[in-house]
Design an enzyme around this catalytic site. Structure first.
Site, PDB file in Angstrom:
ATOM      1  N   LYS A 145       0.694   8.047   4.360  1.00  0.00           N
ATOM      2  CA  LYS A 145      -0.140   7.095   4.534  1.00  0.00           C
ATOM      3  C   LYS A 145      -0.489   6.590   5.989  1.00  0.00           C
ATOM      4  O   LYS A 145      -1.611   5.985   6.420  1.00  0.00           O
ATOM      5  CB  LYS A 145       0.587   5.683   4.215  1.00  0.00           C
ATOM      6  CG  LYS A 145       0.752   5.701   2.552  1.00  0.00           C
ATOM      7  CD  LYS A 145      -0.506   5.279   1.899  1.00  0.00           C
ATOM      8  CE  LYS A 145      -0.410   5.208   0.450  1.00  0.00           C
ATOM      9  NZ  LYS A 145      -0.052   6.408  -0.414  1.00  0.00           N
ATOM     10  N   LYS A 167      -4.901   7.421  -7.530  1.00  0.00           N
ATOM     11  CA  LYS A 167      -5.923   6.288  -7.074  1.00  0.00           C
ATOM     12  C   LYS A 167      -6.853   6.333  -5.948  1.00  0.00           C
ATOM     13  O   LYS A 167      -7.829   6.164  -5.868  1.00  0.00           O
ATOM     14  CB  LYS A 167      -5.235   5.009  -7.321  1.00  0.00           C
ATOM     15  CG  LYS A 167      -4.592   4.471  -8.408  1.00  0.00           C
ATOM     16  CD  LYS A 167      -4.013   3.082  -8.377  1.00  0.00           C
ATOM     17  CE  LYS A 167      -2.823   3.573  -9.020  1.00  0.00           C
ATOM     18  NZ  LYS A 167      -1.526   2.329  -9.128  1.00  0.00           N
ATOM     19  N   LYS A 200      -2.548  16.567  -7.133  1.00  0.00           N
ATOM     20  CA  LYS A 200      -2.321  15.271  -7.798  1.00  0.00           C
ATOM     21  C   LYS A 200      -3.385  14.292  -8.158  1.00  0.00           C
ATOM     22  O   LYS A 200      -4.359  14.052  -7.410  1.00  0.00           O
ATOM     23  CB  LYS A 200      -1.276  14.559  -6.760  1.00  0.00           C
ATOM     24  CG  LYS A 200      -0.705  13.478  -7.401  1.00  0.00           C
ATOM     25  CD  LYS A 200      -0.021  12.430  -6.539  1.00  0.00           C
ATOM     26  CE  LYS A 200       0.148  11.153  -6.675  1.00  0.00           C
ATOM     27  NZ  LYS A 200       0.685  10.090  -5.745  1.00  0.00           N
TER      28      LYS A 200
HETATM   29  P1  TYM Z   1       2.330   4.218  -8.129  1.00  0.00           P
HETATM   30  O1  TYM Z   1       1.644   2.876  -8.464  1.00  0.00           O
HETATM   31  O2  TYM Z   1       1.753   5.048  -7.133  1.00  0.00           O
HETATM   32  O3  TYM Z   1       2.599   5.266  -9.707  1.00  0.00           O
HETATM   33  C1  TYM Z   1       3.064   4.373 -10.761  1.00  0.00           C
HETATM   34  C2  TYM Z   1       3.559   5.567 -11.338  1.00  0.00           C
HETATM   35  O4  TYM Z   1       3.082   6.756 -11.807  1.00  0.00           O
HETATM   36  C3  TYM Z   1       3.633   7.628 -11.328  1.00  0.00           C
HETATM   37  N1  TYM Z   1       2.358   8.649 -11.248  1.00  0.00           N
HETATM   38  C4  TYM Z   1       2.314  10.001 -11.508  1.00  0.00           C
HETATM   39  N2  TYM Z   1       3.233  10.791 -12.215  1.00  0.00           N
HETATM   40  C5  TYM Z   1       2.803  11.957 -12.545  1.00  0.00           C
HETATM   41  N3  TYM Z   1       1.561  12.565 -11.991  1.00  0.00           N
HETATM   42  C6  TYM Z   1       0.764  11.842 -11.218  1.00  0.00           C
HETATM   43  N4  TYM Z   1      -0.494  12.458 -10.589  1.00  0.00           N
HETATM   44  C7  TYM Z   1       0.976  10.426 -10.653  1.00  0.00           C
HETATM   45  N5  TYM Z   1       0.428   9.541 -10.120  1.00  0.00           N
HETATM   46  C8  TYM Z   1       1.310   8.559 -10.335  1.00  0.00           C
HETATM   47  C9  TYM Z   1       4.186   7.440 -10.103  1.00  0.00           C
HETATM   48  O5  TYM Z   1       5.311   8.331  -9.930  1.00  0.00           O
HETATM   49  C10 TYM Z   1       4.814   6.251 -10.559  1.00  0.00           C
HETATM   50  O6  TYM Z   1       5.972   6.374 -11.525  1.00  0.00           O
HETATM   51  N6  TYM Z   1       5.962   3.019  -5.488  1.00  0.00           N
HETATM   52  C11 TYM Z   1       5.671   2.867  -6.696  1.00  0.00           C
HETATM   53  C12 TYM Z   1       5.822   1.753  -7.453  1.00  0.00           C
HETATM   54  C13 TYM Z   1       7.077   1.199  -7.616  1.00  0.00           C
HETATM   55  C14 TYM Z   1       8.185   1.440  -8.323  1.00  0.00           C
HETATM   56  C15 TYM Z   1       9.485   0.668  -7.880  1.00  0.00           C
HETATM   57  C16 TYM Z   1       8.343   2.331  -9.186  1.00  0.00           C
HETATM   58  C17 TYM Z   1       7.463   0.007  -6.906  1.00  0.00           C
HETATM   59  N7  TYM Z   1       8.732  -0.282  -6.918  1.00  0.00           N
HETATM   60  C18 TYM Z   1      10.455   0.718  -8.449  1.00  0.00           C
HETATM   61  C19 TYM Z   1       9.741   2.373  -9.818  1.00  0.00           C
HETATM   62  C20 TYM Z   1      10.664   1.398  -9.515  1.00  0.00           C
HETATM   63  C21 TYM Z   1       4.181   3.516  -6.995  1.00  0.00           C
HETATM   64  O7  TYM Z   1       3.656   3.329  -5.931  1.00  0.00           O
HETATM   65  O8  TYM Z   1       3.976   4.106  -7.952  1.00  0.00           O
END
Ligand code: TYM
Length: 328
Positions: free
Chosen positions: A111, A197, A194
């Site tokens: 980032k 978003k 990957k």
């Molecule tokens: P975020 O919003 O980026 O993604 C949400 C969830 O989707 C999964 N994910 C994927 N899994 C497989 N392949 C992909 N291409 C892919 N893109 C996204 C992510 O692994 C995630 O599980 N930091 C986290 C949000 C968060 C969180 C937490 C999660 C904040 N606090 C506590 C678990 C527990 C995030 O940015 O997810």
């Protein structure tokens, strides 16, 4: 009963990476675990969304959650910002986190490289806020995709450090969960490894995409000019599209096109057409439910209010105990 916590950042709608990496595990876990699924709206402040967008993004994610089958009667669904206890625990955990380990975190480095003008302290301490989300309910399991494993490892580090600092066995070590399988990484359509978003318009298929958008994106997915030898190893872009075929169309379709690839008879256009139609069939019911859920904002607000009340009961207890351990 074991406890599960997971969340998603509210930026737009969820894509198939979110769904297959995390959300579909959430849905399958609700009957057998005490589940807390939240919307990480505090985390999204690292990029300073405008207030009106923030509210509608939370509604969007909630509609995606409900459309995917998370049931408010079974699981606690809430907005992270409705649980101030999380931010209190975040402060305590920040006292245990070092600048070195936070700045070595892969997602921070990525980032910071992508947006050098906005390297704020919230971005640096993203993993401690995530640890607070998980530890506030003393979670045993965290269903996440592969990209979150490092954050989860840091959560375990902070939990152990807290225990060691105060000589207690208070927090346990939350584990990633995917029904005995390794956490998944769903690839993007643009040849990148990957689906995400922030990877551009053509990379991801969203649960809210129209049929036309899905067909357009998949038919334009990056491929190459085809294999030049029998049984040739697939280059990464081709591996990626085959992974999507396996995830969305299933093993049988994957084997069919894999055979064609190995015999050098593959026609990527045919495979993409099949993938596009299977994806349209998969996404349509989600999109329809999302649209109808978004038409009833009062219901969405009621779900969030009820979820916040339930999450509060669990969080209040943790924070009171943590305060006691710290010596307040
Ligand atoms: P975020 O919003 O980026 O993604 C949400 C969830 O989707 C999964 N994910 C994927 N899994 C497989 N392949 C992909 N291409 C892919 N893109 C996204 C992510 O692994 C995630 O599980 N930091 C986290 C949000 C968060 C969180 C937490 C999660 C904040 N606090 C506590 C678990 C527990 C995030 O940015 O997810």
């Amino acid at each position: 009963m074991k406890t599960v916590v997971s969340g998603v950042r509210p930026t737009g709608n969820l894509h198939l990476g979110n769904y297959f990496g995390a959300l579909h595990n959430f849905v399958k876990m609700q009957d057998d675990y005490k589940c807390y699924f939240f919307i990480a709206d505090l985390h999204s402040l690292t990029t300073h969304p405008n207030p009106a967008d923030l509210k509608s993004n939370v509604h969007n994610i909630l509609a995606n959650y409900l459309a995917a089958g998370i049931v408010p009667e079974k699981s606690v669904i809430y907005a992270q910002s409705d649980l101030p206890e999380t931010t209190e625990l975040y402060l305590y955990l920040n006292m245990l986190a070092s600048l070195g380990e936070l700045s070595r975190c892969t997602s921070f480095k990525d980032k910071a490289r992508e947006n050098p003008a906005n390297i704020n302290a919230g971005l640096l301490t993203y993993p401690t806020l995530m640890a607070a989300d998980i530890l506030i309910h003393k979670a045993d399991f965290v269903p996440v995709g592969k990209d979150q494993l490092q954050h989860l490892e840091m959560t375990r580090t902070f939990a152990n450090r807290f225990n060691a600092m105060y000589n207690v066995k208070y927090f346990n070590e939350p584990q990633a969960f995917n029904f005995g399988e390794k956490p998944l990484k769903v690839p993007g359509l643009d040849g990148k490894s990957k689906m995400g978003k922030s990877e551009g318009e053509m990379n991801a298929i969203y649960l809210s995409d129209t049929d036309e958008a899905i067909r357009k994106k998949i038919m334009r997915a990056v491929t190459d000019s085809g294999p030049t030898a029998l049984g040739q190893e697939k280059p990464e872009v081709i591996e990626n599209i085959f992974s999507l075929v396996r995830i969305i169309s299933g093993e049988e379709t994957y084997n069919f096109y894999n055979g064609k690839y190995n015999n050098m008879e593959i026609r990527y256009g045919d495979m993409k057409k099949q993938l596009a139609e299977d994806t349209v069939r998969f996404v349509t019911p989600f999109r329809e439910k999302i649209i109808s859920l978004l038409a009833d904002k009062k219901y969405l607000d009621d779900v969030l209010a009820e979820g916040a009340a339930q999450a509060h009961d669990s969080a209040k207890k943790t924070v009171a105990e943590v305060r006691g351990i710290i010596g307040f």
